[in-house]
Design a protein around this motif. Sequence first.
Motif, PDB file in Angstrom:
ATOM      1  N   SER B  69       0.972  -1.308  -0.086  1.00 22.41           N
ATOM      2  CA  SER B  69       0.059   0.061   0.018  1.00 22.41           C
ATOM      3  C   SER B  69       0.809   1.173   0.006  1.00 22.41           C
ATOM      4  O   SER B  69       0.602   2.021  -0.744  1.00 22.41           O
ATOM      5  CB  SER B  69      -0.937  -0.008   1.248  1.00 22.41           C
ATOM      6  N   PHE B  70       1.930   1.359   0.903  1.00 25.60           N
ATOM      7  CA  PHE B  70       2.772   2.618   0.957  1.00 25.60           C
ATOM      8  C   PHE B  70       3.552   2.615  -0.456  1.00 25.60           C
ATOM      9  O   PHE B  70       3.592   3.999  -0.692  1.00 25.60           O
ATOM     10  CB  PHE B  70       3.622   2.382   1.888  1.00 25.60           C
ATOM     11  N   GLY B  71       3.966   1.552  -1.225  1.00 23.14           N
ATOM     12  CA  GLY B  71       4.635   1.823  -2.412  1.00 23.14           C
ATOM     13  C   GLY B  71       3.846   2.460  -3.303  1.00 23.14           C
ATOM     14  O   GLY B  71       4.219   3.254  -4.068  1.00 23.14           O
ATOM     15  N   HIS B  72       2.519   1.956  -3.496  1.00 24.06           N
ATOM     16  CA  HIS B  72       1.560   2.578  -4.392  1.00 24.06           C
ATOM     17  C   HIS B  72       1.386   4.189  -4.384  1.00 24.06           C
ATOM     18  O   HIS B  72       1.342   4.956  -5.239  1.00 24.06           O
ATOM     19  CB  HIS B  72       0.329   1.909  -4.562  1.00 24.06           C
ATOM     20  N   SER B  73       1.234   4.444  -2.939  1.00 24.24           N
ATOM     21  CA  SER B  73       0.933   6.072  -2.922  1.00 24.24           C
ATOM     22  C   SER B  73       2.095   6.640  -3.073  1.00 24.24           C
ATOM     23  O   SER B  73       2.123   7.721  -3.536  1.00 24.24           O
ATOM     24  CB  SER B  73       0.357   6.290  -1.411  1.00 24.24           C
ATOM     25  N   LEU B  74       3.378   6.023  -2.850  1.00 22.45           N
ATOM     26  CA  LEU B  74       4.656   6.815  -3.405  1.00 22.45           C
ATOM     27  C   LEU B  74       4.690   6.895  -4.595  1.00 22.45           C
ATOM     28  O   LEU B  74       5.041   8.024  -5.068  1.00 22.45           O
ATOM     29  CB  LEU B  74       5.761   5.961  -2.579  1.00 22.45           C
ATOM     30  N   GLY B  75       4.506   5.803  -5.419  1.00 24.36           N
ATOM     31  CA  GLY B  75       4.636   5.807  -6.865  1.00 24.36           C
ATOM     32  C   GLY B  75       3.901   6.938  -7.357  1.00 24.36           C
ATOM     33  O   GLY B  75       4.242   7.484  -8.605  1.00 24.36           O
ATOM     34  N   TYR B  76       2.600   6.879  -6.913  1.00 27.29           N
ATOM     35  CA  TYR B  76       1.436   7.946  -7.432  1.00 27.29           C
ATOM     36  C   TYR B  76       2.016   9.228  -7.227  1.00 27.29           C
ATOM     37  O   TYR B  76       2.078  10.387  -8.136  1.00 27.29           O
ATOM     38  CB  TYR B  76       0.129   7.637  -6.932  1.00 27.29           C
ATOM     39  N   SER B  77       2.477   9.552  -6.040  1.00 26.33           N
ATOM     40  CA  SER B  77       2.782  10.859  -5.628  1.00 26.33           C
ATOM     41  C   SER B  77       4.042  11.309  -6.378  1.00 26.33           C
ATOM     42  O   SER B  77       4.372  12.553  -6.850  1.00 26.33           O
ATOM     43  CB  SER B  77       3.154  10.927  -4.030  1.00 26.33           C
ATOM     44  N   GLN B  78       5.115  10.271  -6.600  1.00 27.23           N
ATOM     45  CA  GLN B  78       6.118  10.536  -7.520  1.00 27.23           C
ATOM     46  C   GLN B  78       5.800  11.292  -8.873  1.00 27.23           C
ATOM     47  O   GLN B  78       6.138  12.042  -9.295  1.00 27.23           O
ATOM     48  CB  GLN B  78       7.159   9.432  -7.458  1.00 27.23           C
ATOM     49  N   THR B  79       4.819  10.337  -9.542  1.00 24.28           N
ATOM     50  CA  THR B  79       4.498  10.474 -10.660  1.00 24.28           C
ATOM     51  C   THR B  79       3.883  12.041 -10.875  1.00 24.28           C
ATOM     52  O   THR B  79       4.260  12.796 -11.728  1.00 24.28           O
ATOM     53  CB  THR B  79       3.363   9.628 -11.139  1.00 24.28           C
ATOM     54  N   ILE B  80       2.964  12.409  -9.781  1.00 25.02           N
ATOM     55  CA  ILE B  80       2.213  13.722  -9.932  1.00 25.02           C
ATOM     56  C   ILE B  80       3.346  14.850  -9.657  1.00 25.02           C
ATOM     57  O   ILE B  80       3.128  15.906 -10.450  1.00 25.02           O
ATOM     58  CB  ILE B  80       1.109  13.793  -8.989  1.00 25.02           C
ATOM     59  N   GLU B  81       4.433  14.479  -8.951  1.00 22.44           N
ATOM     60  CA  GLU B  81       5.340  15.347  -8.882  1.00 22.44           C
ATOM     61  C   GLU B  81       6.176  15.791  -9.912  1.00 22.44           C
ATOM     62  O   GLU B  81       6.755  16.894 -10.047  1.00 22.44           O
ATOM     63  CB  GLU B  81       6.322  15.015  -7.502  1.00 22.44           C
ATOM     64  N   VAL B  82       6.579  14.682 -10.782  1.00 26.14           N
ATOM     65  CA  VAL B  82       6.917  14.855 -11.798  1.00 26.14           C
ATOM     66  C   VAL B  82       6.037  15.751 -12.932  1.00 26.14           C
ATOM     67  O   VAL B  82       6.508  16.696 -13.527  1.00 26.14           O
ATOM     68  CB  VAL B  82       7.378  13.666 -12.507  1.00 26.14           C
ATOM     69  N   LEU B  83       4.820  15.392 -12.989  1.00 27.29           N
ATOM     70  CA  LEU B  83       3.935  15.965 -13.952  1.00 27.29           C
ATOM     71  C   LEU B  83       3.735  17.400 -13.551  1.00 27.29           C
ATOM     72  O   LEU B  83       3.638  18.108 -14.567  1.00 27.29           O
ATOM     73  CB  LEU B  83       2.643  15.147 -13.648  1.00 27.29           C
ATOM     74  N   MET B  84       3.882  17.743 -12.226  1.00 28.98           N
ATOM     75  CA  MET B  84       3.592  19.262 -11.866  1.00 28.98           C
ATOM     76  C   MET B  84       4.915  19.857 -11.469  1.00 28.98           C
ATOM     77  O   MET B  84       4.937  21.105 -11.010  1.00 28.98           O
ATOM     78  CB  MET B  84       2.455  19.353 -10.601  1.00 28.98           C
TER      79      MET B  84
END
Lengths: 176, 362
Positions: B69-84
């Motif tokens: 669970s933590f890994g997926h929230s981390l992966g998603y957050s990382q992606t949005i941080e790159v996106l923005m």
Amino acid sequence: MSATAKSPWIIHYDASSCNGCDIEVLACLTPLYDVERFGIINTGNPKHADIFLVTGSVNERNGSVLQQIYSQMPEPKVVIACGVCACTGGIFRECYNTLGGIDKAIPVDVYAPGCAVRPEAIIDAVVVGLGVLEQKRVSLASGTLEEASLPSRLTAADKMVADQTVRASALAETIG
Amino acid sequence: MGQRTVIPFGPQHPVLPEPVHLDLIIEDEKVIEAIPQLGFVHRGLEKLVQKKDYTAFVAVTERICGICSFGHSLGYSQTIEVLMSIEVPRRAEFLRVIWHELSRVHSHLLWLGLLADGFGYENLFMQCWRLRERVLDIFEATTGGRVILSACNVGGVNQDIFDEDLRGIVRVLDGMRGEFGELSKTFFRDRSVQNRLGGVGYLSKEEAQDLCIVGPFARASGVEEDIRSYGYGGYSALASFEPITSKRGDGYARCEVRAREVLQSMDIIAELVDKIPDTPLMTSVKGAPGADSIAVSRLEQPRGECFYYAKGNGTKYLERFRIRTPTSQNIAGMTKTLQGCDLADVPLNVLTIDPCISCTER
């Protein structure tokens, strides 16, 4: 209290859970919570089980599996919905492939909420379920237990068996 | 030549915590082919990005899988941080890695237990899960949740762990080392375990590379691939990082790789706790992902490389979000190892790849 309610055997099935509730169900069986000391044993065979623990919500594909397992369990039996997804669909309620809680497919006796459901809540739900199990046993003995009718909105269990037979014979044909 | 028969395996099976169905075509006792069927856990949550805005969606990504669970929230957050183009504070990056490595410890202990259960070593199963509860206690003390942590968010982390608590975590992990050493001794020296796992589900390095196998499954076949060695986020602070590999390529090697990764994760946590800087925890996030902006990011989950893709459309709702999970790669390898194995080895073969069906089907 009858022997069944003193030592209930449980079966667990992951409908479309995220694993969170499943590992909590397993955590109940392992040393920290250790429900085996109360005579609760996890079994893989529906024909040996008294209590059906279901995690996760119902979708088009697993509804018939749920009904299949449910109909294989002998009476009296109790169904416990573990976790908010099994109760109502939870956070996935709005997903296109989620039909809702497991009561859309099989009758539910006890609802245990939580995301993920805590082991204490599961144990509590099983204890409540034991009362229901005892009631059902009494009414089964007196011949007043009504057989639950499974909703036909989902694929009926025997249709799934038919499907599987067709698929197996089709496979057998392709492999010669 | 014997007669060919089709044996259904699953979706409900004692060895499987999760539903997956295999049609096993067998001849005598040998499996000729295994045809997997998926879809029992499919929810369709990638489409939810159109109904929940990009900050609220973190809660959904955590529930892709309860183990990672933590890994997926981390992966998603990382992606949005790159996106923005969001800069994450350094302390938040360290804390993310600490929680993520703790998840790896708990995930691998969980798997080692399930494996022991798979070959009928009930005692070892219970001992692994008893040890795993210590990690869950750390989770509960630091975030309040045992399974779903809700600690990671776009722009940083929601909670801090105080420095004295971090040192306490390292002390707990040091205490676990000794007990884990005892367990490893049983896994590596017990003859019954060696006999049961040795040679089961062999996959060569070439096959693993051809089938794009990832994670400990690939590393057990000698493929040196670990996304952590590219040093994303807090991993860049590590003095050195060597992927753990084995050349044997069988079930025993997969067990060995995961057991050694538990100790490696403990080392990583201890090193990061020593180096953790004191900075704020969150960058405030304003605005929305731009129209037609695309971002990808990668992450080493306990089960292997996980790939995230996000596309913005100028509003608070993403246009598209996609995950390629480790198990979706590894299922190809699983069906490969099943070809030619004994029927009695099928459950063990399925277990050794550490399948996470919930991630795969979402």
